[in-house]
Design an enzyme around this catalytic site. Structure first.
Site, PDB file in Angstrom:
ATOM      1  N   SER A  10     -71.853  17.400  -8.425  1.00 23.30           N
ATOM      2  CA  SER A  10     -72.127  18.362  -9.669  1.00 23.30           C
ATOM      3  C   SER A  10     -71.775  17.658 -11.101  1.00 23.30           C
ATOM      4  O   SER A  10     -70.935  16.933 -10.926  1.00 23.30           O
ATOM      5  CB  SER A  10     -71.331  19.677  -9.437  1.00 23.30           C
ATOM      6  OG  SER A  10     -71.190  20.265 -10.935  1.00 23.30           O
ATOM      7  N   LYS A  46     -83.574  22.413  -9.081  1.00 21.78           N
ATOM      8  CA  LYS A  46     -82.698  23.305  -8.252  1.00 21.78           C
ATOM      9  C   LYS A  46     -82.991  24.511  -9.258  1.00 21.78           C
ATOM     10  O   LYS A  46     -82.845  24.786 -10.426  1.00 21.78           O
ATOM     11  CB  LYS A  46     -81.563  22.869  -8.382  1.00 21.78           C
ATOM     12  CG  LYS A  46     -80.571  24.017  -7.584  1.00 21.78           C
ATOM     13  CD  LYS A  46     -79.165  23.434  -7.199  1.00 21.78           C
ATOM     14  CE  LYS A  46     -78.344  24.268  -6.466  1.00 21.78           C
ATOM     15  NZ  LYS A  46     -77.561  24.954  -7.445  1.00 21.78           N
ATOM     16  N   THR A  93     -80.580  21.015 -12.422  1.00 21.19           N
ATOM     17  CA  THR A  93     -80.318  22.462 -12.316  1.00 21.19           C
ATOM     18  C   THR A  93     -80.963  23.254 -13.391  1.00 21.19           C
ATOM     19  O   THR A  93     -80.340  23.021 -14.652  1.00 21.19           O
ATOM     20  CB  THR A  93     -78.734  22.816 -12.162  1.00 21.19           C
ATOM     21  OG1 THR A  93     -78.619  22.419 -10.834  1.00 21.19           O
ATOM     22  CG2 THR A  93     -78.801  24.395 -11.801  1.00 21.19           C
ATOM     23  N   TYR A 129     -76.700  18.863 -15.345  1.00 21.75           N
ATOM     24  CA  TYR A 129     -76.921  19.555 -16.427  1.00 21.75           C
ATOM     25  C   TYR A 129     -77.543  18.927 -17.794  1.00 21.75           C
ATOM     26  O   TYR A 129     -76.880  18.103 -18.019  1.00 21.75           O
ATOM     27  CB  TYR A 129     -75.918  20.518 -16.625  1.00 21.75           C
ATOM     28  CG  TYR A 129     -75.431  21.712 -15.837  1.00 21.75           C
ATOM     29  CD1 TYR A 129     -76.494  22.454 -15.285  1.00 21.75           C
ATOM     30  CD2 TYR A 129     -74.375  21.679 -15.047  1.00 21.75           C
ATOM     31  CE1 TYR A 129     -76.170  23.603 -14.315  1.00 21.75           C
ATOM     32  CE2 TYR A 129     -73.989  22.695 -13.992  1.00 21.75           C
ATOM     33  CZ  TYR A 129     -74.854  23.617 -13.636  1.00 21.75           C
ATOM     34  OH  TYR A 129     -74.714  24.436 -12.888  1.00 21.75           O
ATOM     35  N   HIS A 176     -78.725  30.153  -7.282  1.00 21.06           N
ATOM     36  CA  HIS A 176     -77.319  29.597  -7.805  1.00 21.06           C
ATOM     37  C   HIS A 176     -76.353  30.387  -7.251  1.00 21.06           C
ATOM     38  O   HIS A 176     -75.128  30.955  -7.663  1.00 21.06           O
ATOM     39  CB  HIS A 176     -77.288  29.997  -9.327  1.00 21.06           C
ATOM     40  CG  HIS A 176     -76.484  28.785 -10.050  1.00 21.06           C
ATOM     41  ND1 HIS A 176     -76.917  27.806 -10.362  1.00 21.06           N
ATOM     42  CD2 HIS A 176     -75.092  28.487 -10.079  1.00 21.06           C
ATOM     43  CE1 HIS A 176     -75.893  26.765 -10.959  1.00 21.06           C
ATOM     44  NE2 HIS A 176     -74.943  27.303 -10.648  1.00 21.06           N
TER      45      HIS A 176
END
Ligand code: FNR
Length: 365
Positions: A112, A235, A161, A135, A259
């Site tokens: 992440s 995603k 994402t 992100y 999510h």
């Protein structure tokens, strides 16, 4: 600390049952919760219960295995570790422990953006099967900085994402008084200062002109696809029209996901959204799923409904909290064996044998 597998773990889901003994109430509520009233979390789980796996007789499965090729990687099984932020909430070794478990089991790990450890440290501990979840940052230069770092650290793909530009807090986490500890702050972003929040004009919305000010748009996606040197997956896909448009834009593959119920309270269950997304993009285009997978049977159902592989979210945090790297590796091994058992009983020797007719609607008890 937490270096042996406790008794009472027979199935992967047992880590969820044991986690409350290893995490305080606030951390547990933050991880287990979704957003709002947690309805999308419950919907993800209920969707799996709506299907049964139909046993088949007399089929020879002695040549069976779960190997697959995904995004150019040869993988032993169709289970990936989903991007899960702030893993120091579960264990002091955080993502380093998860990465060791991924390496030991040959599992593809998706690190992440908001990890407690840097993406470089995670890469050094993990095997070659590693993707980086991105992100988009308010400043494009910062996004590009993350991209270049991920490429330099040997990640094989970017997972963008797009469903979390705004996330309402979980009421259960709020009630438990959860606040993010300082040592769980996102290490990757330490060198990218957040821009000062611009004051809202009178009549502006805290959401449209506030929280959504830097939310990605199609322009940002096209920009990213132009500057990324790695394949870009997306995603957070739930609508077939979005799936078609992303495929047409040149995205490498999709992850059907809500999510883990943490973005929109009332979003459709990921499993329910999957067949329409698969139909929209056709066979042969990679589609993964996450949300609510707690067993090999769940993974089997997602594969039967059109996924090439599934990602495991909360279970990795629970296993990490209970038994560190060993727990995550054990959880993945249990899930894999559970999937093997389902395949054997459904007469499927190979992943390509898992088709919609392996399932039947399950009447609620
Ligand atoms: C997440 N998830 C997530 N997703 C993502 O793209 N980037 C992230 O940083 C995070 N962080 C994160 C933290 C925590 C605590 C949770 C529980 C989840 C979502 C995750 O990748 C995945 O979509 C869901 O967790 C899947 O649902 P299950 O397996 O948890 O039911």
């Amino acid at each position: 600390m937490n270096s042996s597998i406790p008794s009472g773990v027979w199935n992967a889901i047992d880590y969820e049952q044991l986690a409350p003994r290893h995490m305080d109430a606030g951390r547990l509520a933050y991880v287990a919760g979704g957003c709002g009233w947690d309805t999308a979390v419950a919907a993800n789980r209920a969707a799996f219960a709506a299907w049964a796996i139909v046993p088949r007789l007399l089929r020879d499965v002695r040549g069976g295995h779960t190997r697959l090729t995904l995004g150019g990687l040869e993988l032993p099984h169709p289970l990936l570790l989903a991007p899960v932020a702030h893993q120091r909430l579960a264990h002091p070794d955080a993502e380093i422990a998860t990465a060791c478990a991924a390496q030991a089991t040959g599992t593809c790990l998706v690190a992440s953006t908001l990890s407690s450890c840097t993406l470089e440290a995670i890469a050094a501990a993990s095997g070659p099967a590693r993707w980086f979840q991105l992100y988009l940052q308010p400043e494009r230069a910062h996004t590009q900085g993350l991209l270049r770092r991920a490429e330099a650290a040997g990640y094989c793909a970017i997972v963008l994402t797009l469903d979390a530009s705004i996330q309402l807090a979980s009421r259960s986490a709020l009630r438990a008084g959860f606040a993010m500890p300082a040592d769980c702050a996102p290490a990757n972003l330490a060198t990218y200062p957040a821009p000062a929040a611009a004051p809202l004009a009178e009549g502006d919305s805290r959401i449209f002109q506030g929280a959504m000010r830097h939310a990605p748009t199609w322009d940002d996606l096209h920009w990213l696809l132009g500057v990324a040197r790695l394949p870009v997956w997306v995603k957070g896909v739930l609508h077939p029209d979005d799936a078609r448009a992303l495929q047409a834009a040149g995205v490498a593959g999709l992850i059907v996901s809500n999510h883990g119920g943490r973005s929109l309270d009332g979003a459709p269950a990921a499993l329910h959204a999957l067949p329409a997304v698969r139909a929209a993009v056709g066979e042969g285009y990679p589609v993964l799923l996450d949300g609510g997978v707690r067993s090999g049977a769940d993974a089997f159902k997602a594969l039967a409904l059109g996924a090439n592989a599934v990602l495991i979210g909360r279970l990795q945090m629970y296993a990490l909290a209970v038994a560190g790297a060993l727990g995550v590796a054990h959880m993945l091994q249990l899930l894999t064996e559970e999937l093997h058992a389902c395949m054997a009983q459904a007469g499927c020797a190979l992943l390509c044998d898992i088709t919609p007719d392996c399932l039947a609607p399950q009447t609620p008890c």
